[in-house]
Design a protein around this motif. Structure first.
Motif, PDB file in Angstrom:
ATOM      1  N   VAL A   1       0.841  -1.194   0.000  1.00 51.36           N
ATOM      2  CA  VAL A   1       0.000   0.000   0.000  1.00 51.36           C
ATOM      3  C   VAL A   1       0.879   1.248   0.000  1.00 51.36           C
ATOM      4  O   VAL A   1       2.093   1.186   0.211  1.00 51.36           O
ATOM      5  N   ALA A   2       0.245   2.378  -0.247  1.00 53.33           N
ATOM      6  CA  ALA A   2       0.968   3.656  -0.308  1.00 53.33           C
ATOM      7  C   ALA A   2       1.651   3.940   1.022  1.00 53.33           C
ATOM      8  O   ALA A   2       1.086   3.724   2.092  1.00 53.33           O
ATOM      9  N   GLY A   3       2.861   4.434   0.940  1.00 52.69           N
ATOM     10  CA  GLY A   3       3.661   4.735   2.122  1.00 52.69           C
ATOM     11  C   GLY A   3       5.099   4.392   1.849  1.00 52.69           C
ATOM     12  O   GLY A   3       5.481   4.035   0.728  1.00 52.69           O
ATOM     13  N   GLY A   4       5.924   4.513   2.866  1.00 56.83           N
ATOM     14  CA  GLY A   4       7.338   4.220   2.668  1.00 56.83           C
ATOM     15  C   GLY A   4       7.972   5.228   1.729  1.00 56.83           C
ATOM     16  O   GLY A   4       7.683   6.428   1.790  1.00 56.83           O
ATOM     17  N   THR A   5       8.821   4.764   0.837  1.00 59.36           N
ATOM     18  CA  THR A   5       9.499   5.634  -0.134  1.00 59.36           C
ATOM     19  C   THR A   5       8.564   5.837  -1.320  1.00 59.36           C
ATOM     20  O   THR A   5       8.711   5.216  -2.382  1.00 59.36           O
TER      21      THR A   5
ATOM     22  N   GLY B   1     -20.590 -17.532  10.637  1.00 65.56           N
ATOM     23  CA  GLY B   1     -21.119 -16.261  11.079  1.00 65.56           C
ATOM     24  C   GLY B   1     -20.387 -15.112  10.391  1.00 65.56           C
ATOM     25  O   GLY B   1     -19.573 -15.333   9.483  1.00 65.56           O
ATOM     26  N   PRO B   2     -20.643 -13.868  10.806  1.00 62.97           N
ATOM     27  CA  PRO B   2     -19.997 -12.717  10.188  1.00 62.97           C
ATOM     28  C   PRO B   2     -18.472 -12.764  10.333  1.00 62.97           C
ATOM     29  O   PRO B   2     -17.945 -13.300  11.311  1.00 62.97           O
ATOM     30  N   THR B   3     -17.787 -12.190   9.367  1.00 68.18           N
ATOM     31  CA  THR B   3     -16.330 -12.138   9.385  1.00 68.18           C
ATOM     32  C   THR B   3     -15.867 -10.882  10.111  1.00 68.18           C
ATOM     33  O   THR B   3     -16.353  -9.779   9.845  1.00 68.18           O
ATOM     34  N   VAL B   4     -14.933 -11.072  11.029  1.00 66.55           N
ATOM     35  CA  VAL B   4     -14.331  -9.964  11.782  1.00 66.55           C
ATOM     36  C   VAL B   4     -12.937  -9.721  11.225  1.00 66.55           C
ATOM     37  O   VAL B   4     -12.171 -10.662  11.006  1.00 66.55           O
ATOM     38  N   PHE B   5     -12.590  -8.451  11.006  1.00 70.25           N
ATOM     39  CA  PHE B   5     -11.306  -8.109  10.406  1.00 70.25           C
ATOM     40  C   PHE B   5     -10.424  -7.322  11.378  1.00 70.25           C
ATOM     41  O   PHE B   5     -10.919  -6.546  12.199  1.00 70.25           O
ATOM     42  N   ARG B   6      -9.141  -7.536  11.256  1.00 70.51           N
ATOM     43  CA  ARG B   6      -8.128  -6.719  11.917  1.00 70.51           C
ATOM     44  C   ARG B   6      -7.060  -6.365  10.880  1.00 70.51           C
ATOM     45  O   ARG B   6      -6.743  -7.185  10.009  1.00 70.51           O
ATOM     46  N   ARG B   7      -6.481  -5.179  11.013  1.00 70.00           N
ATOM     47  CA  ARG B   7      -5.472  -4.725  10.059  1.00 70.00           C
ATOM     48  C   ARG B   7      -4.215  -4.263  10.780  1.00 70.00           C
ATOM     49  O   ARG B   7      -4.272  -3.720  11.886  1.00 70.00           O
ATOM     50  N   TYR B   8      -3.095  -4.462  10.093  1.00 68.76           N
ATOM     51  CA  TYR B   8      -1.790  -4.083  10.632  1.00 68.76           C
ATOM     52  C   TYR B   8      -0.960  -3.542   9.459  1.00 68.76           C
ATOM     53  O   TYR B   8      -1.002  -4.100   8.357  1.00 68.76           O
ATOM     54  N   GLU B   9      -0.210  -2.487   9.707  1.00 70.46           N
ATOM     55  CA  GLU B   9       0.713  -1.972   8.699  1.00 70.46           C
ATOM     56  C   GLU B   9       2.134  -2.120   9.213  1.00 70.46           C
ATOM     57  O   GLU B   9       2.390  -1.950  10.414  1.00 70.46           O
ATOM     58  N   GLN B  10       3.048  -2.424   8.309  1.00 73.64           N
ATOM     59  CA  GLN B  10       4.448  -2.457   8.691  1.00 73.64           C
ATOM     60  C   GLN B  10       5.295  -1.932   7.534  1.00 73.64           C
ATOM     61  O   GLN B  10       5.044  -2.235   6.367  1.00 73.64           O
ATOM     62  N   ASP B  11       6.289  -1.115   7.873  1.00 72.04           N
ATOM     63  CA  ASP B  11       7.245  -0.573   6.913  1.00 72.04           C
ATOM     64  C   ASP B  11       8.545  -1.354   7.027  1.00 72.04           C
ATOM     65  O   ASP B  11       9.109  -1.469   8.125  1.00 72.04           O
ATOM     66  N   LEU B  12       9.018  -1.878   5.907  1.00 73.22           N
ATOM     67  CA  LEU B  12      10.273  -2.618   5.877  1.00 73.22           C
ATOM     68  C   LEU B  12      11.214  -1.959   4.884  1.00 73.22           C
ATOM     69  O   LEU B  12      10.816  -1.641   3.763  1.00 73.22           O
ATOM     70  N   THR B  13      12.470  -1.757   5.310  1.00 80.19           N
ATOM     71  CA  THR B  13      13.469  -1.103   4.477  1.00 80.19           C
ATOM     72  C   THR B  13      14.420  -2.133   3.890  1.00 80.19           C
ATOM     73  O   THR B  13      14.871  -3.040   4.587  1.00 80.19           O
ATOM     74  N   TYR B  14      14.696  -1.985   2.593  1.00 81.04           N
ATOM     75  CA  TYR B  14      15.512  -2.944   1.860  1.00 81.04           C
ATOM     76  C   TYR B  14      16.658  -2.246   1.149  1.00 81.04           C
ATOM     77  O   TYR B  14      16.491  -1.127   0.632  1.00 81.04           O
ATOM     78  N   THR B  15      17.800  -2.919   1.082  1.00 86.27           N
ATOM     79  CA  THR B  15      18.823  -2.534   0.113  1.00 86.27           C
ATOM     80  C   THR B  15      18.339  -2.965  -1.270  1.00 86.27           C
ATOM     81  O   THR B  15      17.359  -3.705  -1.403  1.00 86.27           O
ATOM     82  N   ALA B  16      19.067  -2.545  -2.306  1.00 79.10           N
ATOM     83  CA  ALA B  16      18.673  -2.934  -3.661  1.00 79.10           C
ATOM     84  C   ALA B  16      18.661  -4.450  -3.815  1.00 79.10           C
ATOM     85  O   ALA B  16      17.709  -5.029  -4.353  1.00 79.10           O
TER      86      ALA B  16
ATOM     87  N   TYR C   1      18.082   6.651  -5.040  1.00 80.23           N
ATOM     88  CA  TYR C   1      17.501   6.528  -3.700  1.00 80.23           C
ATOM     89  C   TYR C   1      18.516   6.075  -2.652  1.00 80.23           C
ATOM     90  O   TYR C   1      18.124   5.536  -1.607  1.00 80.23           O
ATOM     91  N   GLY C   2      19.785   6.303  -2.934  1.00 85.64           N
ATOM     92  CA  GLY C   2      20.813   6.060  -1.934  1.00 85.64           C
ATOM     93  C   GLY C   2      20.977   4.608  -1.540  1.00 85.64           C
ATOM     94  O   GLY C   2      21.514   4.311  -0.461  1.00 85.64           O
ATOM     95  N   GLY C   3      20.496   3.703  -2.375  1.00 87.34           N
ATOM     96  CA  GLY C   3      20.702   2.285  -2.123  1.00 87.34           C
ATOM     97  C   GLY C   3      19.687   1.635  -1.204  1.00 87.34           C
ATOM     98  O   GLY C   3      19.802   0.431  -0.930  1.00 87.34           O
ATOM     99  N   ARG C   4      18.662   2.374  -0.756  1.00 87.66           N
ATOM    100  CA  ARG C   4      17.670   1.796   0.144  1.00 87.66           C
ATOM    101  C   ARG C   4      16.284   2.356  -0.160  1.00 87.66           C
ATOM    102  O   ARG C   4      16.143   3.552  -0.454  1.00 87.66           O
ATOM    103  N   VAL C   5      15.275   1.491  -0.061  1.00 86.03           N
ATOM    104  CA  VAL C   5      13.887   1.929  -0.194  1.00 86.03           C
ATOM    105  C   VAL C   5      13.060   1.249   0.895  1.00 86.03           C
ATOM    106  O   VAL C   5      13.401   0.163   1.369  1.00 86.03           O
ATOM    107  N   THR C   6      11.965   1.894   1.259  1.00 83.33           N
ATOM    108  CA  THR C   6      11.063   1.364   2.279  1.00 83.33           C
ATOM    109  C   THR C   6       9.711   1.067   1.654  1.00 83.33           C
ATOM    110  O   THR C   6       9.143   1.900   0.945  1.00 83.33           O
ATOM    111  N   LYS C   7       9.231  -0.143   1.912  1.00 85.90           N
ATOM    112  CA  LYS C   7       7.951  -0.602   1.374  1.00 85.90           C
ATOM    113  C   LYS C   7       6.973  -0.776   2.517  1.00 85.90           C
ATOM    114  O   LYS C   7       7.321  -1.343   3.559  1.00 85.90           O
ATOM    115  N   ARG C   8       5.759  -0.299   2.329  1.00 86.79           N
ATOM    116  CA  ARG C   8       4.714  -0.445   3.352  1.00 86.79           C
ATOM    117  C   ARG C   8       3.800  -1.607   2.971  1.00 86.79           C
ATOM    118  O   ARG C   8       3.278  -1.678   1.864  1.00 86.79           O
ATOM    119  N   TYR C   9       3.625  -2.503   3.935  1.00 89.14           N
ATOM    120  CA  TYR C   9       2.746  -3.660   3.756  1.00 89.14           C
ATOM    121  C   TYR C   9       1.490  -3.477   4.601  1.00 89.14           C
ATOM    122  O   TYR C   9       1.569  -3.059   5.756  1.00 89.14           O
TER     123      TYR C   9
END
Length: 279
Positions: free
Chosen positions: A160-164, A210-225, A261-269
């Protein structure tokens, strides 16, 4: 959690031939998958215990365990787990990762045709795998495996949108150059744009939960190339590209990361858990 009217695209199709072809790509390099794929937030396991009954001593059937990214933490929490994995190489790595874990068995089989044991399970869990199971049978077969009141727990992940954010705009030019199926102007969706009604409605149509219950979590992870390319090499869509196109794409992405990007980017999950109790 609010329902979103427009769900983001997911790699979930009733095209059996395409789904099966892409699913098989994961087993081609199980060691890379094990090394590169990220784990899951600790809060997810807390919610699996609270909402889905995946507690110490509970019987869990995990569908598509891969190399055990979620199996290992659940085993550490004392769950008794039968993990069914279609890929023999993935299953072998999972067994290695779970060596010494008590009450855990890894079975090499396709969930669709695996004979269900007579004793039902407390939880059926699918972590980033449910979309690879035949849509015609997956919800009903999970219900068949559960005791009354047991829980189907499905974890889905999405970029999803976020990170770099600027990188994920610029990198589209690489995809448009090397992957003809890329839609111009594609961008990661905002978390609020990612819907879950498709899953809730699929479960509801079965009439067995029965009905489905949802929970959400976001995490940003930084990677080298090189780390980021390893992650991409585990994705079915990238693996399915012709060799020349895949090499060109990955080289272009590495050059972009190192050059701009200086050899690193961050991806948001975005990680989403959906829990449905069997009636």
């Amino acid at each position: 959690m609010p329902e979103i009217a427009t769900p983001a695209h997911r790699d979930d199709t009733r095209d059996d031939a395409r789904r099966e072809r892409l699913r098989r790509t994961f087993d081609e390099d199980a060691e890379l998958y094990d090394r590169a794929r990220p784990g899951y937030p600790a809060a997810l396991y807390d919610d699996l215990a609270e909402l889905a009954g995946a507690r110490p001593g509970s019987r869990v059937l995990e569908v598509g365990c891969g190399t055990g990214q979620a199996t290992v933490p659940l085993a550490g929490r004392g769950c008794r787990i039968t993990a069914v994995e279609a890929g023999p190489s993935m299953a072998a790595v999972a067994r290695r990762n779970l060596a010494g874990a008590r009450g855990v068995e890894v079975v090499t089989a396709e969930f669709e045709s695996w004979p269900l044991p007579s004793e039902p399970y407390d939880t059926v869990l699918a972590v980033t795998s449910f979309h690879w199971i035949d849509p015609a049978v997956r919800v009903a077969r999970a219900a068949d495996a559960l005791r009354p009141g047991g829980a189907l727990a499905v974890v889905r992940t999405q970029h999803v949108a976020g990170g770099t954010e600027e990188f994920f705009v610029d990198v589209q030019r690489c995809y448009e150059r090397f992957d003809p199926d890329t839609k111009p102007g594609t961008r990661p969706p905002a978390t609020a744009e990612v819907g879950n009604a498709d899953h809730a409605e699929e479960v509801a149509r079965s009439g067995r939960y029965g009905p489905t219950v949802f929970r959400r979590y976001e995490q940003d992870l930084t990677y080298t190339a090189s780390e980021y390319l390893d992650v991409l090499r585990t994705y079915s869509g990238h693996r399915a590209l012709p060799d020349t196109a895949r090499r060109g794409l990955l080289d272009a992405i590495a050059e972009l990361i190192d050059g701009q990007y200086g050899g690193r980017v961050t991806k948001r999950y975005l990680v989403e858990l959906g829990v449905s109790r069997r009636l």
